[in-house]
Design a protein around this motif. Sequence first.
Motif, PDB file in Angstrom:
ATOM      1  N   ALA A  17       0.843  -1.199   0.000  1.00 47.56           N
ATOM      2  CA  ALA A  17       0.000   0.000   0.000  1.00 47.56           C
ATOM      3  C   ALA A  17       0.877   1.247   0.000  1.00 47.56           C
ATOM      4  CB  ALA A  17      -0.909  -0.007   1.218  1.00 47.56           C
ATOM      5  N   ALA A  18       0.304   2.351  -0.487  1.00 49.40           N
ATOM      6  CA  ALA A  18       1.007   3.637  -0.497  1.00 49.40           C
ATOM      7  C   ALA A  18      -0.007   4.760  -0.376  1.00 49.40           C
ATOM      8  CB  ALA A  18       1.815   3.801  -1.782  1.00 49.40           C
ATOM      9  N   ALA A  19       0.499   5.929   0.032  1.00 47.10           N
ATOM     10  CA  ALA A  19      -0.328   7.134   0.116  1.00 47.10           C
ATOM     11  C   ALA A  19       0.372   8.250  -0.648  1.00 47.10           C
ATOM     12  CB  ALA A  19      -0.535   7.543   1.565  1.00 47.10           C
ATOM     13  N   VAL A  20      -0.392   8.966  -1.477  1.00 45.20           N
ATOM     14  CA  VAL A  20       0.137  10.138  -2.165  1.00 45.20           C
ATOM     15  C   VAL A  20      -0.806  11.306  -1.895  1.00 45.20           C
ATOM     16  CG1 VAL A  20       1.418   8.859  -3.911  1.00 45.20           C
ATOM     17  CG2 VAL A  20      -0.923   9.479  -4.376  1.00 45.20           C
ATOM     18  N   TYR A  21      -0.233  12.404  -1.427  1.00 38.36           N
ATOM     19  CA  TYR A  21      -1.038  13.539  -0.997  1.00 38.36           C
ATOM     20  C   TYR A  21      -0.198  14.800  -1.060  1.00 38.36           C
ATOM     21  CZ  TYR A  21       1.607  12.321   3.122  1.00 38.36           C
ATOM     22  OH  TYR A  21       2.640  12.002   3.970  1.00 38.36           O
ATOM     23  N   GLY A  22      -0.862  15.903  -1.333  1.00 43.25           N
ATOM     24  CA  GLY A  22      -0.177  17.183  -1.376  1.00 43.25           C
ATOM     25  C   GLY A  22       0.339  17.580  -0.014  1.00 43.25           C
ATOM     26  N   GLY A  23       1.458  18.271   0.010  1.00 44.92           N
ATOM     27  CA  GLY A  23       2.050  18.705   1.265  1.00 44.92           C
ATOM     28  C   GLY A  23       2.993  17.675   1.844  1.00 44.92           C
ATOM     29  N   GLY A  24       2.973  16.472   1.305  1.00 44.98           N
ATOM     30  CA  GLY A  24       3.884  15.417   1.755  1.00 44.98           C
ATOM     31  C   GLY A  24       5.116  15.389   0.874  1.00 44.98           C
ATOM     32  N   PRO A  25       6.122  14.627   1.281  1.00 46.35           N
ATOM     33  CA  PRO A  25       7.368  14.569   0.510  1.00 46.35           C
ATOM     34  C   PRO A  25       7.168  13.835  -0.819  1.00 46.35           C
ATOM     35  CG  PRO A  25       7.428  13.034   2.347  1.00 46.35           C
ATOM     36  CD  PRO A  25       6.156  13.819   2.480  1.00 46.35           C
ATOM     37  N   ARG A  26       7.152  14.578  -1.916  1.00 45.23           N
ATOM     38  CA  ARG A  26       6.850  14.016  -3.235  1.00 45.23           C
ATOM     39  C   ARG A  26       7.821  12.909  -3.618  1.00 45.23           C
ATOM     40  NH1 ARG A  26       7.596  14.038  -8.600  1.00 45.23           N
ATOM     41  NH2 ARG A  26       5.779  14.237  -9.959  1.00 45.23           N
ATOM     42  N   GLU A  27       9.130  13.107  -3.387  1.00 43.85           N
ATOM     43  CA  GLU A  27      10.119  12.109  -3.806  1.00 43.85           C
ATOM     44  C   GLU A  27       9.899  10.782  -3.081  1.00 43.85           C
ATOM     45  OE1 GLU A  27      10.652  13.569  -6.153  1.00 43.85           O
ATOM     46  OE2 GLU A  27      11.203  15.591  -5.705  1.00 43.85           O
ATOM     47  N   GLU A  28       9.576  10.838  -1.797  1.00 44.30           N
ATOM     48  CA  GLU A  28       9.275   9.599  -1.063  1.00 44.30           C
ATOM     49  C   GLU A  28       8.038   8.922  -1.634  1.00 44.30           C
ATOM     50  OE1 GLU A  28       9.007   9.936   3.206  1.00 44.30           O
ATOM     51  OE2 GLU A  28      10.771  11.244   3.259  1.00 44.30           O
ATOM     52  N   GLN A  29       7.050   9.719  -1.991  1.00 42.92           N
ATOM     53  CA  GLN A  29       5.825   9.165  -2.555  1.00 42.92           C
ATOM     54  C   GLN A  29       6.092   8.521  -3.911  1.00 42.92           C
ATOM     55  OE1 GLN A  29       2.850  12.274  -2.418  1.00 42.92           O
ATOM     56  NE2 GLN A  29       3.118  12.548  -0.219  1.00 42.92           N
ATOM     57  N   GLY A  35       8.261   0.210  -8.577  1.00 47.79           N
ATOM     58  CA  GLY A  35       8.485  -1.187  -8.220  1.00 47.79           C
ATOM     59  C   GLY A  35       7.251  -2.029  -8.451  1.00 47.79           C
ATOM     60  N   SER A  36       7.044  -2.975  -7.570  1.00 52.39           N
ATOM     61  CA  SER A  36       5.925  -3.906  -7.765  1.00 52.39           C
ATOM     62  C   SER A  36       4.592  -3.192  -7.614  1.00 52.39           C
ATOM     63  CB  SER A  36       6.018  -5.058  -6.769  1.00 52.39           C
ATOM     64  OG  SER A  36       5.943  -4.569  -5.451  1.00 52.39           O
ATOM     65  N   SER A  37       3.567  -3.786  -8.168  1.00 55.91           N
ATOM     66  CA  SER A  37       2.256  -3.132  -8.188  1.00 55.91           C
ATOM     67  C   SER A  37       1.654  -3.044  -6.792  1.00 55.91           C
ATOM     68  CB  SER A  37       1.312  -3.872  -9.132  1.00 55.91           C
ATOM     69  OG  SER A  37       1.133  -5.193  -8.683  1.00 55.91           O
ATOM     70  N   LEU A  38       0.868  -2.009  -6.600  1.00 60.56           N
ATOM     71  CA  LEU A  38       0.219  -1.757  -5.326  1.00 60.56           C
ATOM     72  C   LEU A  38      -1.127  -2.462  -5.269  1.00 60.56           C
ATOM     73  CD1 LEU A  38       0.784   2.081  -5.103  1.00 60.56           C
ATOM     74  CD2 LEU A  38       1.912   0.356  -3.718  1.00 60.56           C
ATOM     75  N   ALA A  39      -1.477  -2.924  -4.089  1.00 63.13           N
ATOM     76  CA  ALA A  39      -2.826  -3.454  -3.874  1.00 63.13           C
ATOM     77  C   ALA A  39      -3.741  -2.337  -3.396  1.00 63.13           C
ATOM     78  CB  ALA A  39      -2.792  -4.582  -2.851  1.00 63.13           C
ATOM     79  N   LEU A  40      -3.183  -1.360  -2.670  1.00 58.51           N
ATOM     80  CA  LEU A  40      -3.960  -0.249  -2.113  1.00 58.51           C
ATOM     81  C   LEU A  40      -3.232   1.064  -2.372  1.00 58.51           C
ATOM     82  CD1 LEU A  40      -4.542  -1.831   1.404  1.00 58.51           C
ATOM     83  CD2 LEU A  40      -6.237  -1.672  -0.404  1.00 58.51           C
ATOM     84  N   LEU A  41      -3.966   2.047  -2.882  1.00 61.89           N
ATOM     85  CA  LEU A  41      -3.421   3.382  -3.064  1.00 61.89           C
ATOM     86  C   LEU A  41      -4.426   4.379  -2.512  1.00 61.89           C
ATOM     87  CD1 LEU A  41      -1.387   5.444  -4.165  1.00 61.89           C
ATOM     88  CD2 LEU A  41      -2.566   5.286  -6.368  1.00 61.89           C
ATOM     89  N   VAL A  42      -3.992   5.158  -1.548  1.00 62.06           N
ATOM     90  CA  VAL A  42      -4.819   6.220  -0.972  1.00 62.06           C
ATOM     91  C   VAL A  42      -4.246   7.534  -1.484  1.00 62.06           C
ATOM     92  CG1 VAL A  42      -5.606   7.304   1.164  1.00 62.06           C
ATOM     93  CG2 VAL A  42      -5.234   4.826   1.090  1.00 62.06           C
ATOM     94  N   ALA A  43      -5.105   8.383  -2.060  1.00 63.74           N
ATOM     95  CA  ALA A  43      -4.568   9.571  -2.712  1.00 63.74           C
ATOM     96  C   ALA A  43      -5.537  10.739  -2.661  1.00 63.74           C
ATOM     97  CB  ALA A  43      -4.251   9.251  -4.174  1.00 63.74           C
ATOM     98  N   THR A  44      -4.966  11.937  -2.682  1.00 63.66           N
ATOM     99  CA  THR A  44      -5.760  13.133  -2.907  1.00 63.66           C
ATOM    100  C   THR A  44      -5.776  13.381  -4.414  1.00 63.66           C
ATOM    101  OG1 THR A  44      -3.817  14.539  -2.612  1.00 63.66           O
ATOM    102  CG2 THR A  44      -5.185  14.153  -0.663  1.00 63.66           C
ATOM    103  N   CYS A  45      -6.807  14.072  -4.873  1.00 62.63           N
ATOM    104  CA  CYS A  45      -6.989  14.285  -6.317  1.00 62.63           C
ATOM    105  C   CYS A  45      -5.787  14.949  -6.970  1.00 62.63           C
ATOM    106  CB  CYS A  45      -8.221  15.145  -6.579  1.00 62.63           C
ATOM    107  SG  CYS A  45      -9.761  14.340  -6.205  1.00 62.63           S
ATOM    108  N   GLY A  46      -5.352  16.061  -6.417  1.00 65.59           N
ATOM    109  CA  GLY A  46      -4.281  16.827  -7.039  1.00 65.59           C
ATOM    110  C   GLY A  46      -2.985  16.057  -7.135  1.00 65.59           C
ATOM    111  N   ARG A  47      -2.577  15.400  -6.058  1.00 61.85           N
ATOM    112  CA  ARG A  47      -1.302  14.676  -6.087  1.00 61.85           C
ATOM    113  C   ARG A  47      -1.404  13.442  -6.975  1.00 61.85           C
ATOM    114  NH1 ARG A  47       3.614  14.914  -3.274  1.00 61.85           N
ATOM    115  NH2 ARG A  47       3.067  17.104  -3.331  1.00 61.85           N
ATOM    116  N   LEU A  48      -2.555  12.779  -6.979  1.00 65.40           N
ATOM    117  CA  LEU A  48      -2.701  11.626  -7.861  1.00 65.40           C
ATOM    118  C   LEU A  48      -2.597  12.055  -9.320  1.00 65.40           C
ATOM    119  CD1 LEU A  48      -3.124   8.673  -8.420  1.00 65.40           C
ATOM    120  CD2 LEU A  48      -5.595   9.024  -8.134  1.00 65.40           C
ATOM    121  N   LEU A  49      -3.239  13.159  -9.674  1.00 64.22           N
ATOM    122  CA  LEU A  49      -3.122  13.668 -11.051  1.00 64.22           C
ATOM    123  C   LEU A  49      -1.672  14.005 -11.390  1.00 64.22           C
ATOM    124  CD1 LEU A  49      -6.246  15.895 -11.686  1.00 64.22           C
ATOM    125  CD2 LEU A  49      -5.556  13.855 -12.925  1.00 64.22           C
TER     126      LEU A  49
END
Length: 121
Positions: A17-29, A35-49
């Motif tokens: 699983a991973a989380a992508v969201y604005g205001g967080g460290p983009r490079e870490e995200q 790598g391998s495919s995710l089973a779960l992705l939690v995201a805000t609209c802007g950062r996912l786009l």
Amino acid sequence: TLSVARSLQRVSGGLRAAAVYGGGPREEQVSELEGSSLALLVATCGRLLDMLEAQVAVVRSTTLLVLDEADVLLSLGFAPQLSSILGQLRPDRQTLLFSATLPPALEEAAAGWATFASQTQ
């Protein structure tokens, strides 16, 4: 968003699983998405786009989409971003939409986002 992702990771039984969201460290995200495919992705609209446009995230095989607080997303003007994201998902996905209210704009948008929609109160 981050707390939801962390909770999912704790109960996911080893699923990636991973989380992508604005205001967080983009490079870490970005590195979490590689790598391998995710089973779960939690995201805000802007950062996912942002991740989709950079071709870091691929959501074509997504089978389940959950839109939480959809009424808030629309009231904040995220309808175009949601439509862009939805256009990249497989058409036979399952979509769960959660909202405290169901204003006409959300009802209209939901009709375009889902087939065989049903409403539970």
